[in-house]
Design a protein around this motif. Structure first.
Motif, PDB file in Angstrom:
ATOM      1  N   SER A 184       0.834  -1.195   0.000  1.00 50.80           N
ATOM      2  CA  SER A 184       0.000   0.000   0.000  1.00 50.80           C
ATOM      3  C   SER A 184       0.874   1.253   0.000  1.00 50.80           C
ATOM      4  N   PRO A 185       0.324   2.392  -0.452  1.00 49.50           N
ATOM      5  CA  PRO A 185       1.100   3.639  -0.428  1.00 49.50           C
ATOM      6  C   PRO A 185       1.564   4.035   0.965  1.00 49.50           C
ATOM      7  N   ARG A 186       0.753   3.770   1.986  1.00 46.52           N
ATOM      8  CA  ARG A 186       1.132   4.188   3.331  1.00 46.52           C
ATOM      9  C   ARG A 186       2.338   3.417   3.850  1.00 46.52           C
ATOM     10  N   ALA A 187       2.542   2.188   3.353  1.00 44.69           N
ATOM     11  CA  ALA A 187       3.678   1.390   3.814  1.00 44.69           C
ATOM     12  C   ALA A 187       4.960   1.735   3.078  1.00 44.69           C
ATOM     13  N   THR A 188       4.852   2.264   1.882  1.00 49.49           N
ATOM     14  CA  THR A 188       6.039   2.536   1.063  1.00 49.49           C
ATOM     15  C   THR A 188       6.400   4.015   1.009  1.00 49.49           C
ATOM     16  N   THR A 189       5.689   4.846   1.755  1.00 44.92           N
ATOM     17  CA  THR A 189       5.899   6.295   1.699  1.00 44.92           C
ATOM     18  C   THR A 189       6.252   6.828   3.074  1.00 44.92           C
ATOM     19  N   ILE A 190       7.213   7.754   3.113  1.00 46.48           N
ATOM     20  CA  ILE A 190       7.568   8.420   4.358  1.00 46.48           C
ATOM     21  C   ILE A 190       7.372   9.924   4.198  1.00 46.48           C
ATOM     22  N   LEU A 191       7.174  10.605   5.320  1.00 48.59           N
ATOM     23  CA  LEU A 191       7.081  12.060   5.344  1.00 48.59           C
ATOM     24  C   LEU A 191       8.342  12.604   5.998  1.00 48.59           C
ATOM     25  N   SER A 340      16.134   6.104  10.215  1.00 49.36           N
ATOM     26  CA  SER A 340      17.400   6.835  10.250  1.00 49.36           C
ATOM     27  C   SER A 340      17.261   8.076  11.127  1.00 49.36           C
ATOM     28  N   THR A 341      18.277   8.913  11.166  1.00 46.19           N
ATOM     29  CA  THR A 341      18.376   9.911  12.225  1.00 46.19           C
ATOM     30  C   THR A 341      17.510  11.152  12.045  1.00 46.19           C
ATOM     31  N   VAL A 342      17.354  11.675  10.843  1.00 47.49           N
ATOM     32  CA  VAL A 342      16.617  12.927  10.692  1.00 47.49           C
ATOM     33  C   VAL A 342      15.121  12.689  10.853  1.00 47.49           C
ATOM     34  N   PRO A 343      14.334  13.708  11.239  1.00 49.73           N
ATOM     35  CA  PRO A 343      12.899  13.512  11.523  1.00 49.73           C
ATOM     36  C   PRO A 343      12.107  13.053  10.302  1.00 49.73           C
ATOM     37  N   ARG A 344      11.451  11.930  10.429  1.00 50.19           N
ATOM     38  CA  ARG A 344      10.584  11.461   9.350  1.00 50.19           C
ATOM     39  C   ARG A 344       9.564  10.483   9.926  1.00 50.19           C
ATOM     40  N   LEU A 345       8.429  10.382   9.245  1.00 56.96           N
ATOM     41  CA  LEU A 345       7.333   9.529   9.677  1.00 56.96           C
ATOM     42  C   LEU A 345       6.974   8.566   8.565  1.00 56.96           C
ATOM     43  N   THR A 346       6.486   7.394   8.960  1.00 61.55           N
ATOM     44  CA  THR A 346       6.025   6.426   7.976  1.00 61.55           C
ATOM     45  C   THR A 346       4.641   5.933   8.364  1.00 61.55           C
ATOM     46  N   ASP A 347       4.084   5.065   7.526  1.00 60.85           N
ATOM     47  CA  ASP A 347       2.757   4.486   7.769  1.00 60.85           C
ATOM     48  C   ASP A 347       1.685   5.573   7.836  1.00 60.85           C
ATOM     49  N   ILE A 348       1.741   6.506   6.895  1.00 64.76           N
ATOM     50  CA  ILE A 348       0.781   7.608   6.840  1.00 64.76           C
ATOM     51  C   ILE A 348      -0.136   7.406   5.643  1.00 64.76           C
ATOM     52  N   ALA A 349      -1.435   7.379   5.901  1.00 67.97           N
ATOM     53  CA  ALA A 349      -2.413   7.319   4.820  1.00 67.97           C
ATOM     54  C   ALA A 349      -2.727   8.740   4.359  1.00 67.97           C
ATOM     55  N   PRO A 350      -3.017   8.938   3.076  1.00 75.39           N
ATOM     56  CA  PRO A 350      -3.331  10.293   2.585  1.00 75.39           C
ATOM     57  C   PRO A 350      -4.459  10.960   3.359  1.00 75.39           C
ATOM     58  N   GLU A 735      -1.743   2.994  -7.068  1.00 79.05           N
ATOM     59  CA  GLU A 735      -1.173   4.274  -6.737  1.00 79.05           C
ATOM     60  C   GLU A 735      -1.166   5.172  -7.969  1.00 79.05           C
ATOM     61  N   GLY A 736      -1.001   6.454  -7.727  1.00 77.04           N
ATOM     62  CA  GLY A 736      -0.918   7.394  -8.827  1.00 77.04           C
ATOM     63  C   GLY A 736      -0.056   8.568  -8.450  1.00 77.04           C
ATOM     64  N   SER A 737       0.174   9.431  -9.408  1.00 78.62           N
ATOM     65  CA  SER A 737       1.046  10.576  -9.176  1.00 78.62           C
ATOM     66  C   SER A 737       0.414  11.603  -8.251  1.00 78.62           C
ATOM     67  N   LYS A 738      -0.890  11.462  -7.956  1.00 85.77           N
ATOM     68  CA  LYS A 738      -1.582  12.441  -7.122  1.00 85.77           C
ATOM     69  C   LYS A 738      -1.846  11.931  -5.695  1.00 85.77           C
ATOM     70  N   THR A 739      -1.328  10.757  -5.364  1.00 84.52           N
ATOM     71  CA  THR A 739      -1.676  10.129  -4.092  1.00 84.52           C
ATOM     72  C   THR A 739      -1.402  11.028  -2.894  1.00 84.52           C
ATOM     73  N   PHE A 740      -0.223  11.642  -2.834  1.00 85.92           N
ATOM     74  CA  PHE A 740       0.150  12.471  -1.696  1.00 85.92           C
ATOM     75  C   PHE A 740       0.269  13.947  -2.070  1.00 85.92           C
ATOM     76  N   MET A 741      -0.511  14.369  -3.055  1.00 84.55           N
ATOM     77  CA  MET A 741      -0.630  15.798  -3.335  1.00 84.55           C
ATOM     78  C   MET A 741      -1.757  16.377  -2.498  1.00 84.55           C
ATOM     79  N   HIS A 742      -1.665  17.653  -2.199  1.00 83.17           N
ATOM     80  CA  HIS A 742      -2.717  18.312  -1.417  1.00 83.17           C
ATOM     81  C   HIS A 742      -4.048  18.132  -2.128  1.00 83.17           C
TER      82      HIS A 742
END
Length: 832
Positions: A184-191, A340-350, A735-742
């Protein structure tokens, strides 16, 4: 020693208080459950929406009719099926209820059999419920039983918490590695947040993160389309106004035709009856000339659609933020990048993102956290005063002895003392806590947290802290002091003995409080507010097709941030008073028994959770429970020393130290491997759901002979609960190119939806389309009473929300594969 008169007063007071609370709460609980059983089959929308409004694989079977015949079917659903239907969050919440139901059931037997006789037989001669408290003991040797049971209660609770935490982490790891979630996109995407300006571009970010397994697939640089967001909100209002005006006109026209059919063709174009007046409104609220509503709203909407379209054509013109979503080609890369060390989040649904908080810089987030913390502390301090006042009401009998209050309180009829002390304090405390979640949730969101699930986790911490301080600590202290106050004033030199006797008497207040929470379970399942709201909206407010559809599609959900803390608090109260007043143990057991049943029903048949944390609220609740363990041990330590039992007191301190070591050890054990938030390094492969083997390495299929296989005992056992599939829907994989666009940048123009009257609506639709406004009358008609009705099987996909659209598309595919229409729970076929 109290005088015989005082003993008689205390006897009457404590017993009347408890009996009044017992009768009141038992009566309310029984009546509300009976009312629920009566109405549940008369309104499926409120009481059984999960039998038809969720995707088919998550639906629950309709429950049988008959008096309380819903209970056994709800309890008999296997855990594997429960977790499949409701997800890991809800399952762990229900498991939390079941855990403490069993634990306090065992504690109840030991407490009632061992402690009650020791507290009450041949000791200080306490009266009423007070004779069953630790304060009634004069023989310090009897306190050894309290000490031994305190050791047992503490150790048993910590062992169960450790065991359940291990079970949860295994379930979470299995959940993270299911096919549905892993792809799923939420598993393969980080913020990634706080990106430096020189790195805030696709090329630099790709170069930085391409080193992780699988490499980067896509990058979304976040932007701030605030002007566009405002336009979108205005457009939604205009669409509702235009639909409302057009629907009013169409229904009125139909009513006029029904009254005078001969007028149907009086107009030259044959499309309207002359007596039907077009709706009008003033552009200003009171003053100003009236304008034609249909024409004005149509023109305004047409212009706004064009402005929005122009802005959406150039998304790069919007201000760029210092955050980005980065999608990897596989979830292993996302997991490693997120740890890794810098701030990032995973498992986020759009749908979980709070878009307006993405633009906050790190220093702004820190400032907001300090402000939020300061407000929370101020609220805690402010709430002390009303909580103390509420506690004073529960001790009216004791306060009556004070000279200043003797005449005032003494004027009350003695018959009402039990009712006042047994009902009003617990009810008042519940009311004081009612508005808190709203305030605390606002503060959690204000902190700059970028996902709703993270807001829930933050709220869980704040709410629990508030409950422990104000409900448990302040109420305990205030009740104990108010009980002892008259004697302390008269005999200040005997303060230690007086406190040793009177502090345990605060337990009567908590007996009534827990009884009130049991009646709250009936209120929870009855859903009186949603029921009344559904009736009112359906009858008076939902007039347009869209409003009717929104009412039909709306489903209740549990606010996760406030779900665990009240029940964690009850477990803490039960533990704190377990050896002080054993009578509380069976009442706490009953609390968890009833709530276990109620929440199984609610999550299987009513609730649909909009956001998921993958169960992360559960370990937070587990660690919060240690607060109750420590308060329990500190309280017992103090009472032992007050009673002169110094050896037992020292052993209580040793127990406290050991419990602290247990918590520190648990945090250390679960900090790295196994870990709840992410997969540990040796599990970043696939857990084979059939063999229960962990397949490690990048090669997972092409060269099986080179594949390393690691077997983990807890994952390989076949006799324990496992997760065999995730809770993501199949279409989330597309998934698509607009998945995590505003969403403001990607949202399409909404369709104006009108009821089909075979005449007027077609004219309106043609008129709207000429102005560039999408419109339809599909799936909505007028009945014989000229009221709007919708056909749920013909709702345009563009009007359905995403989840329902996906469900319908899935069922469409199934229908195609099976060669026929699919029957819904009511026995009618879907006409797609």
């Amino acid at each position: 020693m109290s005088s015989p008169v005082d003993q008689q007063i205390n006897t009457d007071s404590s017993i009347q208080t408890f009996i009044s609370s017992l009768i009141f709460n038992t009566g309310i609980t029984a009546l509300v459950f009976i009312a629920f059983d009566f109405v549940r089959k008369r309104n499926r929308k409120v009481y059984e929406p999960r039998t038809y409004l969720v995707p088919e694989k998550k639906r629950s079977e309709p429950l049988p009719t008959g008096f309380f015949k819903w209970v056994l079917p709800v309890l008999r659903v296997p855990d594997e099926e429960v977790i499949k239907r409701i997800g890991l969050d809800a399952f762990m919440f229900i498991r939390f209820m079941g855990l403490f139901m069993k634990l306090f059931g065992i504690f109840s037997v030991l407490g009632m059999v061992i402690l009650l006789p020791l507290d009450s037989k041949n000791q200080k001669g306490g009266s009423g419920l007070d004779q069953f408290t630790l304060g009634n003991i004069s023989d310090s040797n009897r306190l050894w039983a309290h000490l031994i049971l305190s050791y047992f209660f503490s150790c048993a609770t910590m062992y169960v918490l450790y065991h359940e935490l291990r079970t949860f982490i295994r379930l979470r790891h299995e959940y993270l590695t299911t096919d549905e979630h892993r792809n799923s996109p939420r598993a393969t995407t980080i913020l990634v947040v706080g990106i430096p300006n020189e790195m805030n571009n696709s090329k630099a970010l790709k170069a930085l993160f391409d080193i992780f397994p699988g490499g980067v697939r896509r990058i979304w640089l976040n932007r701030e389309p605030s002007k566009l967001v405002g336009f979108m909100a205005d457009r939604e209002k205009l669409v509702n106004k235009l639909e409302g005006s057009a629907t009013t006109y169409i229904t009125q026209h139909a009513k006029n035709l029904a009254k005078s059919p001969s007028k149907e063709s009086n107009a030259e174009n044959g499309s309207s009856a002359p007596s039907t007046t077009r709706p009008q409104h003033r552009k200003l609220l009171i003053m100003g000339k009236k304008v034609d509503s249909l024409e004005t709203y149509r023109s305004d909407l047409s212009n706004l659609n064009q402005q929005i379209l122009n802005l959406q054509k150039n998304p790069n013109d919007f201000k760029q933020l210092n955050s980005a979503f980065i999608q990897f080609n596989n979830y292993i890369g996302a997991q490693l990048a997120a740890t890794s060390t810098v701030p990032r989040l995973t498992d986020i649904a759009p749908d979980d993102i709070i878009w307006e908080n993405l633009n906050l810089k790190n220093n702004q987030r820190i400032i907001r956290r300090f402000i939020s913390l300061a407000i929370v502390i101020a609220l805690v301090l402010l709430w002390i005063f009303p909580v103390t006042f509420v506690a004073s009401i529960s001790q009216l009998e004791s306060l009556q002895k004070l000279p200043l209050l003797k005449n005032i309180i003494g004027s009350f009829p003695k018959e009402v003392f039990g009712i006042i002390q047994g009902i009003l304090p617990a009810l008042g405390l519940a009311i004081l806590m009612f508005l808190l979640p709203i305030i605390l949730k606002f503060l959690s969101k204000f902190e700059g947290i970028v996902t709703y699930s993270s807001v829930d986790l933050s709220l869980q911490g704040k709410y629990y802290f508030f409950l422990v301080v104000n409900v448990l600590l302040i109420s305990t202290f205030a009740n104990g002091i108010f009980t002892a106050l008259p004697n302390l004033i008269e005999k200040p030199t005997q303060a230690i003995d007086i406190l040793a006797v009177n502090l345990p008497l605060a337990s009567t207040f908590f007996l009534t409080y827990v009884l009130l929470t049991i009646s709250a379970s009936a209120i929870e399942i009855f859903q009186i507010a949603p029921l009344i709201s559904d009736i009112i909206f359906r009858k008076f407010l939902a007039k347009t097709p869209r409003k009717i559809w929104q009412l039909e599609r709306a489903m209740l959900y549990k606010d996760w941030g406030t779900a665990f803390p009240p029940h964690t608090l009850i477990a803490c109260i039960g533990l704190v008073y377990s050896t002080v007043q054993p009578l509380i143990l069976p009442i706490v057991t009953l609390h968890f028994m009833v709530h276990y049943l109620v929440y199984r029903y609610q999550f299987l048949y009513v609730y649909e959770q909009p956001n998921q944390t993958g169960g992360l609220l559960f370990p937070k609740g587990v660690y919060q429970m240690f607060t109750g363990i420590y308060i329990f041990q500190l309280t017992l330590t103090g009472l032992m020393f007050l009673k002169g039992a110094f050896v037992q007191g020292i052993l209580c301190i040793i127990l406290l130290m050991a419990s602290i070591i247990v918590l520190v050890s648990m945090r250390k054990i679960f900090k790295h491997n196994p870990r709840a938030e992410f997969l540990p390094v040796d599990l970043t492969g696939i857990i084979d759901m059939k063999s229960r083997k962990v397949l490690v390495g990048n090669d997972r299929g092409e060269h099986k002979h080179e594949q390393e296989v690691v077997e983990k005992d807890e994952y390989a056992r076949q006799d324990v609960l496992h997760i065999n599939e995730g809770d993501e829907e199949e279409l989330q994989k597309e998934e698509g190119s607009k998945t995590f666009m505003h969403p403001a940048i990607t949202s399409a123009q909404p369709i104006v939806w009108l009821p089909d009257d075979q005449n007027i609506s077609d004219d309106f639709i043609n008129e709207f389309r000429k102005s560039g406004i999408n419109a339809t009358n599909q799936g909505a008609t007028l009945n014989e009473k000229s009221k709007v009705v919708i056909d749920k099987n013909k709702i345009p996909l563009d009007i359905q929300d995403d989840k329902y659209a996906k469900q319908m598309m899935q069922e469409k595919a199934q229908e195609k594969n099976h060669g026929g229409p699919i029957q819904n729970v009511a026995g009618t076929s879907h006409a797609h």
